[in-house]
Write a protein that holds these residues in place. Structure first.
Motif, PDB file in Angstrom:
ATOM      1  N   SER A   1      41.390  34.635   8.413  1.00  0.00           N
ATOM      2  CA  SER A   1      41.079  35.973   8.923  1.00  0.00           C
ATOM      3  C   SER A   1      40.553  35.872  10.355  1.00  0.00           C
ATOM      4  N   PRO A   2      40.450  37.008  11.048  1.00  0.00           N
ATOM      5  CA  PRO A   2      39.988  36.985  12.445  1.00  0.00           C
ATOM      6  C   PRO A   2      38.555  36.463  12.590  1.00  0.00           C
ATOM      7  N   LEU A   3      38.330  35.813  13.706  1.00  0.00           N
ATOM      8  CA  LEU A   3      36.979  35.364  14.043  1.00  0.00           C
ATOM      9  C   LEU A   3      36.077  36.572  14.264  1.00  0.00           C
ATOM     10  N   SER A  56      26.886  30.044  15.281  1.00  0.00           N
ATOM     11  CA  SER A  56      28.172  29.710  14.670  1.00  0.00           C
ATOM     12  C   SER A  56      29.266  30.634  15.183  1.00  0.00           C
ATOM     13  N   SER A  57      30.055  30.133  16.101  1.00  0.00           N
ATOM     14  CA  SER A  57      31.100  30.961  16.695  1.00  0.00           C
ATOM     15  C   SER A  57      32.424  30.881  15.942  1.00  0.00           C
ATOM     16  N   ASP A  58      32.501  30.037  14.922  1.00  0.00           N
ATOM     17  CA  ASP A  58      33.785  29.894  14.212  1.00  0.00           C
ATOM     18  C   ASP A  58      33.804  30.591  12.854  1.00  0.00           C
ATOM     19  N   LEU A  59      32.855  31.471  12.607  1.00  0.00           N
ATOM     20  CA  LEU A  59      32.803  32.183  11.335  1.00  0.00           C
ATOM     21  C   LEU A  59      33.831  33.312  11.344  1.00  0.00           C
ATOM     22  N   ARG A  60      34.535  33.432  10.247  1.00  0.00           N
ATOM     23  CA  ARG A  60      35.593  34.436  10.100  1.00  0.00           C
ATOM     24  C   ARG A  60      35.062  35.632   9.316  1.00  0.00           C
ATOM     25  N   ILE A  61      35.621  36.803   9.588  1.00  0.00           N
ATOM     26  CA  ILE A  61      35.118  38.043   8.988  1.00  0.00           C
ATOM     27  C   ILE A  61      35.182  38.021   7.462  1.00  0.00           C
ATOM     28  N   GLU A  62      36.219  37.440   6.895  1.00  0.00           N
ATOM     29  CA  GLU A  62      36.350  37.425   5.439  1.00  0.00           C
ATOM     30  C   GLU A  62      35.487  36.352   4.772  1.00  0.00           C
ATOM     31  N   GLU A  63      34.824  35.530   5.564  1.00  0.00           N
ATOM     32  CA  GLU A  63      33.890  34.570   4.988  1.00  0.00           C
ATOM     33  C   GLU A  63      32.556  35.231   4.647  1.00  0.00           C
ATOM     34  N   ILE A  64      32.243  36.312   5.323  1.00  0.00           N
ATOM     35  CA  ILE A  64      30.947  36.966   5.123  1.00  0.00           C
ATOM     36  C   ILE A  64      30.744  37.401   3.669  1.00  0.00           C
ATOM     37  N   PRO A  65      31.707  38.101   3.047  1.00  0.00           N
ATOM     38  CA  PRO A  65      31.490  38.472   1.636  1.00  0.00           C
ATOM     39  C   PRO A  65      31.350  37.265   0.705  1.00  0.00           C
ATOM     40  N   ILE A  66      32.000  36.173   1.033  1.00  0.00           N
ATOM     41  CA  ILE A  66      31.873  34.951   0.217  1.00  0.00           C
ATOM     42  C   ILE A  66      30.433  34.459   0.249  1.00  0.00           C
ATOM     43  N   VAL A  67      29.834  34.479   1.434  1.00  0.00           N
ATOM     44  CA  VAL A  67      28.442  34.042   1.573  1.00  0.00           C
ATOM     45  C   VAL A  67      27.526  34.913   0.715  1.00  0.00           C
ATOM     46  N   PHE A  68      27.699  36.220   0.805  1.00  0.00           N
ATOM     47  CA  PHE A  68      26.836  37.115   0.031  1.00  0.00           C
ATOM     48  C   PHE A  68      27.046  36.945  -1.472  1.00  0.00           C
ATOM     49  N   ARG A  69      28.284  36.881  -1.888  1.00  0.00           N
ATOM     50  CA  ARG A  69      28.587  36.767  -3.323  1.00  0.00           C
ATOM     51  C   ARG A  69      27.956  35.509  -3.921  1.00  0.00           C
ATOM     52  N   TRP A  91      21.390  31.510   3.371  1.00  0.00           N
ATOM     53  CA  TRP A  91      22.680  31.484   2.681  1.00  0.00           C
ATOM     54  C   TRP A  91      23.800  31.095   3.647  1.00  0.00           C
ATOM     55  N   PHE A  92      23.789  31.706   4.827  1.00  0.00           N
ATOM     56  CA  PHE A  92      24.822  31.393   5.819  1.00  0.00           C
ATOM     57  C   PHE A  92      24.741  29.928   6.249  1.00  0.00           C
ATOM     58  N   GLU A  93      23.538  29.445   6.472  1.00  0.00           N
ATOM     59  CA  GLU A  93      23.387  28.042   6.880  1.00  0.00           C
ATOM     60  C   GLU A  93      23.911  27.099   5.797  1.00  0.00           C
ATOM     61  N   SER A  94      23.600  27.414   4.550  1.00  0.00           N
ATOM     62  CA  SER A  94      24.092  26.579   3.439  1.00  0.00           C
ATOM     63  C   SER A  94      25.610  26.656   3.331  1.00  0.00           C
ATOM     64  N   TYR A  95      26.150  27.845   3.474  1.00  0.00           N
ATOM     65  CA  TYR A  95      27.602  28.011   3.407  1.00  0.00           C
ATOM     66  C   TYR A  95      28.301  27.236   4.528  1.00  0.00           C
ATOM     67  N   LEU A  96      27.791  27.392   5.736  1.00  0.00           N
ATOM     68  CA  LEU A  96      28.433  26.748   6.889  1.00  0.00           C
ATOM     69  C   LEU A  96      28.437  25.228   6.780  1.00  0.00           C
ATOM     70  N   SER A  97      27.490  24.670   6.062  1.00  0.00           N
ATOM     71  CA  SER A  97      27.447  23.215   5.901  1.00  0.00           C
ATOM     72  C   SER A  97      27.942  22.769   4.520  1.00  0.00           C
ATOM     73  N   SER A  98      28.554  23.689   3.775  1.00  0.00           N
ATOM     74  CA  SER A  98      28.998  23.359   2.417  1.00  0.00           C
ATOM     75  C   SER A  98      30.234  22.471   2.422  1.00  0.00           C
ATOM     76  N   ASP A  99      30.350  21.668   1.375  1.00  0.00           N
ATOM     77  CA  ASP A  99      31.528  20.817   1.191  1.00  0.00           C
ATOM     78  C   ASP A  99      32.791  21.663   1.036  1.00  0.00           C
ATOM     79  N   LYS A 123      38.547  23.782   5.614  1.00  0.00           N
ATOM     80  CA  LYS A 123      38.887  23.690   7.040  1.00  0.00           C
ATOM     81  C   LYS A 123      39.699  22.427   7.340  1.00  0.00           C
ATOM     82  N   GLN A 124      39.369  21.327   6.687  1.00  0.00           N
ATOM     83  CA  GLN A 124      40.115  20.088   6.903  1.00  0.00           C
ATOM     84  C   GLN A 124      41.557  20.220   6.406  1.00  0.00           C
ATOM     85  N   ARG A 125      41.732  20.862   5.255  1.00  0.00           N
ATOM     86  CA  ARG A 125      43.085  21.070   4.737  1.00  0.00           C
ATOM     87  C   ARG A 125      43.909  21.949   5.672  1.00  0.00           C
ATOM     88  N   GLU A 126      43.298  22.995   6.192  1.00  0.00           N
ATOM     89  CA  GLU A 126      44.009  23.876   7.115  1.00  0.00           C
ATOM     90  C   GLU A 126      44.349  23.154   8.419  1.00  0.00           C
TER      91      GLU A 126
END
Length: 133
Positions: free
Chosen positions: A13-15, A63-76, A97-105, A111-114
């Motif tokens: 999704s868009p940045l 964090s400048s590489d966060l995508r808009i559709e990642e935000i609901p994932i963090v909250f959920r 929550w965001f910090e934990s998500y951004l450093s999550s496996d 991201k590595q697969r993409e």
């Protein structure tokens, strides 16, 4: 694996930085509202707006590489305890929550697969061009 699939889709999704602060605040505010309802908290509209602005200012300057559709994932995942202990819906908890998500496996792996997929596509395209010459 389901989470990684959702993240893989979301990172296409868009940045957030390309959509702008207003669009991000709408999604963050919706996340705050949903999280509050899940946890049975009653937060005023001004409170939600304040929390959303604080989260935006704290998260998106780092964090400048966060995508808009990642935000609901963090909250959920955050509201259900995936990213640490729950201390109520507040800016401090949500930034955590965001910090934990951004450093999550899961995010790292997605991201590595993409990245590997796009390298494979570039290599494939270049070999097709060489064959045509």
């Amino acid at each position: 694996m389901e989470l990684e699939a959702a993240i893989t889709q979301a990172i296409k999704s868009p940045l957030v930085k390309h959509l702008g602060k207003d669009e991000a605040l709408k999604v963050i505010t919706a996340g705050v509202s949903h999280s509050a309802m899940v946890r049975g908290q009653d937060i005023s509209l001004n409170g939600k707006s304040f929390i959303a602005n604080e989260v935006y200012d704290e998260v998106f300057k780092k964090s400048s590489d966060l995508r808009i559709e990642e935000i609901p994932i963090v909250f959920r995942n955050g509201v259900y305890g995936r990213y640490g202990e729950y201390f109520g819906i507040n800016a401090l908890t949500i930034v955590g929550w965001f910090e934990s998500y951004l450093s999550s496996d899961e995010r790292y792996n997605a991201k590595q697969r993409e990245k590997a997929k796009s390298v494979t596509m570039i290599c494939h395209d270049e070999s097709d061009e060489a064959k045509q010459k």
